[in-house]
Write a protein that holds these residues in place. Structure first.
Motif, mmCIF file in Angstrom:
data_model
loop_
_atom_site.group_PDB
_atom_site.id
_atom_site.type_symbol
_atom_site.label_atom_id
_atom_site.label_comp_id
_atom_site.label_asym_id
_atom_site.label_seq_id
_atom_site.Cartn_x
_atom_site.Cartn_y
_atom_site.Cartn_z
ATOM 1 N N CYS A 1 0.832 -1.209 0.000
ATOM 2 C CA CYS A 1 0.000 0.000 0.000
ATOM 3 C C CYS A 1 0.865 1.256 0.000
ATOM 4 O O CYS A 1 0.510 2.258 -0.635
ATOM 5 C CB CYS A 1 -0.937 -0.003 1.211
ATOM 6 S SG CYS A 1 -2.350 -1.126 1.036
ATOM 7 N N VAL B 1 -1.707 3.903 -1.768
ATOM 8 C CA VAL B 1 -3.085 3.784 -1.298
ATOM 9 C C VAL B 1 -3.257 4.649 -0.056
ATOM 10 O O VAL B 1 -2.494 4.527 0.903
ATOM 11 C CB VAL B 1 -3.427 2.316 -0.975
ATOM 12 C CG1 VAL B 1 -4.839 2.206 -0.398
ATOM 13 C CG2 VAL B 1 -3.289 1.449 -2.224
ATOM 14 N N ARG C 1 -7.043 1.717 3.124
ATOM 15 C CA ARG C 1 -6.315 0.463 3.345
ATOM 16 C C ARG C 1 -7.158 -0.639 3.976
ATOM 17 O O ARG C 1 -7.011 -1.807 3.598
ATOM 18 C CB ARG C 1 -5.035 0.732 4.131
ATOM 19 C CG ARG C 1 -4.069 1.588 3.321
ATOM 20 C CD ARG C 1 -2.732 1.814 3.990
ATOM 21 N NE ARG C 1 -1.931 2.733 3.181
ATOM 22 C CZ ARG C 1 -0.669 3.039 3.416
ATOM 23 N NH1 ARG C 1 -0.051 2.505 4.457
ATOM 24 N NH2 ARG C 1 -0.020 3.882 2.629
#
Length: 455
Positions: A181, A186, A191
């Motif tokens: 991530c 992200v 997440r």
């Protein structure tokens, strides 16, 4: 731009090869069946295949067309180094591709095919180069500090839940998802969604093997699965559009703004590309960490060696990758009639590479079932693949593993596998879904921290 999914070879349910099989068809293990893999790699069967049938025709029953199983180290390398004959694109990496009318949900099936790992030259290298900045040593070094902090936080939580914990749940599955991530960019708020979606995709693989078992644990799974797939692809479409309009210094932006054949990537390739990063990056690290703790309990001499000399951690990590072999297989498809180790292989026939078998080939790794981090060729395993399709993220994986082991050994030098584990039904990866450990040794208890009051 033509999609891989538009021209991919679907199974014709062919039970026999075109050319006569040189080697016998060994019985006793259904390589194609995910349920067969819940006890881990079949090392005894691998040994028989290497010795008696190194290029063996394997049937799939009603699941799909038969395939050639390759188990010797040099044969695997030969296939990996000849992508002009052994294609990743013609039939994808999947052991079987069902007829199109069976693609459910179609959007997920297409995403699984339209990604970097399923491309041949020249498009494979063109796409690979556009993501390379996020896998080079300089970027990995920048990522290292964030990973160190996350490992420390995860181990704090592990310790708080000790002394006996499920190490997969609290650590092994958390670390790679955090790292990926971070690489992708992200947002923190998104997440938890990624973690939830990965859970449902993993359950889908188990549902294929044993639907009733999944239904018993999650009665509403089929309905929830399709709902989560829709949410996941809606998210991907939205975030990719945003990265095209407002690019950042992250891997999602690199994917969103990549071009193939001079064109922007269609949505099917965008979907497949970011999902591939999460799946490919997650499995190697997650299962390597868990598998290594298991090995260090089985080989206490190796534990003592690395505890007394932490400079052995990189070699230990390499040897563990060889023995664990987190990626079980990859599939290639012959683009023309060819031959491998005396066996004729016809155009469009599937060739499946069994990495766990090659990584214990005694002609390359003497006493192959023993963990020995002092091997001269300790880094010659094929756990990350070989040739043009070698895993782009191998440096990221090695960095995570090194940091994880350093901190685990500092805090829990006597960490001990209790013997309890669960391996999910999955023929693609060695999916350790649960691994129980005692942080302080066999039947260990948490050390008492004594407060030293001043006199």
């Amino acid at each position: 731009m033509q999609l891989v999914s538009e021209k991919i070879l679907t199974d014709s349910f062919k039970p026999d090869p075109k050319f006569e099989a040189v080697y016998p068809r060994l019985e006793g293990y259904k390589l194609w069946d995910p349920s067969s893999w819940t006890n881990g790699h079949p090392h005894q069967f691998y040994a028989r295949m290497r010795e008696e049938a190194p290029v063996m025709w394997s049937e799939m029953g009603k699941r799909g067309s038969g395939f050639w199983s390759v188990t010797r180290y040099e044969d695997l390398k030969s296939v990996e180094l000849n992508p002009a004959v052994f294609s990743s694109e013609r039939g994808s990496i999947n052991m079987a591709i069902q007829p199109r009318e069976n693609w459910k949900p179609a959007i997920l099936m297409e995403a699984a095919m339209n990604s970097l790992i399923n491309l041949d030259a020249p498009r494979h290298m063109e796409m690979r180069m556009q993501q390379l900045d996020f896998f080079i040593p300089r970027y990995v070094a920048e990522l290292k500090e964030k990973v160190e902090k996350k490992v420390s936080e995860l181990l704090d939580n592990v310790e708080a839940n000790g002394p006996e914990v499920d190490f997969v749940k609290l650590f092994s599955q958390e670390l790679p998802l955090f790292t990926l991530c971070e690489m992708l960019g992200v947002d923190e708020a998104d997440r938890p969604k990624i973690i939830k979606w990965m859970h449902y995709l993993e359950l889908a693989a188990q549902y294929t093997a044993n639907p009733w078992k999944v239904i018993m644990s999650e009665p509403l799974f089929p309905m929830k699965f399709f709902k989560n797939v829709d949410e996941m692809f809606a998210y991907g479409k939205q975030v990719m559009a945003d990265r095209r309009a407002n690019p950042r210094n992250d891997l999602l932006s690199a994917i969103a703004n990549a071009r193939l054949d001079g064109e922007e990537l269609p949505q099917e390739f965008l979907d497949g590309s970011w999902l591939l990063i999460i799946f490919a990056g997650n499995d190697t690290t997650r299962n390597s960490v868990s598998g290594t703790l298991r090995l260090l309990t089985q080989f206490p001499d190796q534990r003592e060696m690395v505890l007394s000399d932490r400079s052995m951690i990189p070699a230990m990590s390499q040897e563990a990758l060889r023995l664990v072999s987190p990626v079980v297989h990859m599939r290639r498809t012959a683009l023309e009639d060819t031959e491998l180790n005396g066996q004729k292989i016809a155009k469009d026939e599937k060739v499946v590479l069994w990495y766990g078998a090659a990584n214990r080939d005694p002609s390359v790794f003497p006493d192959p079932d023993r963990m020995d981090m002092t091997r001269e060729n300790v880094d010659k395993h094929l756990a990350f693949g070989h040739g043009v399709h070698k895993c782009m993220g191998f440096r990221v994986a090695q960095m995570q593993l090194r940091i994880a082991y350093e901190q685990i050994f500092d805090r829990f030098p006597n960490i001990h596998w209790t013997g309890k584990q669960k391996i999910a039904p999955n023929a693609l990866v060695h999916a350790i879904s649960s691994l129980k450990v005692n942080l302080y040794g066999p039947n260990g208890v948490k050390p008492t921290r004594v407060s030293m009051a001043s006199a």
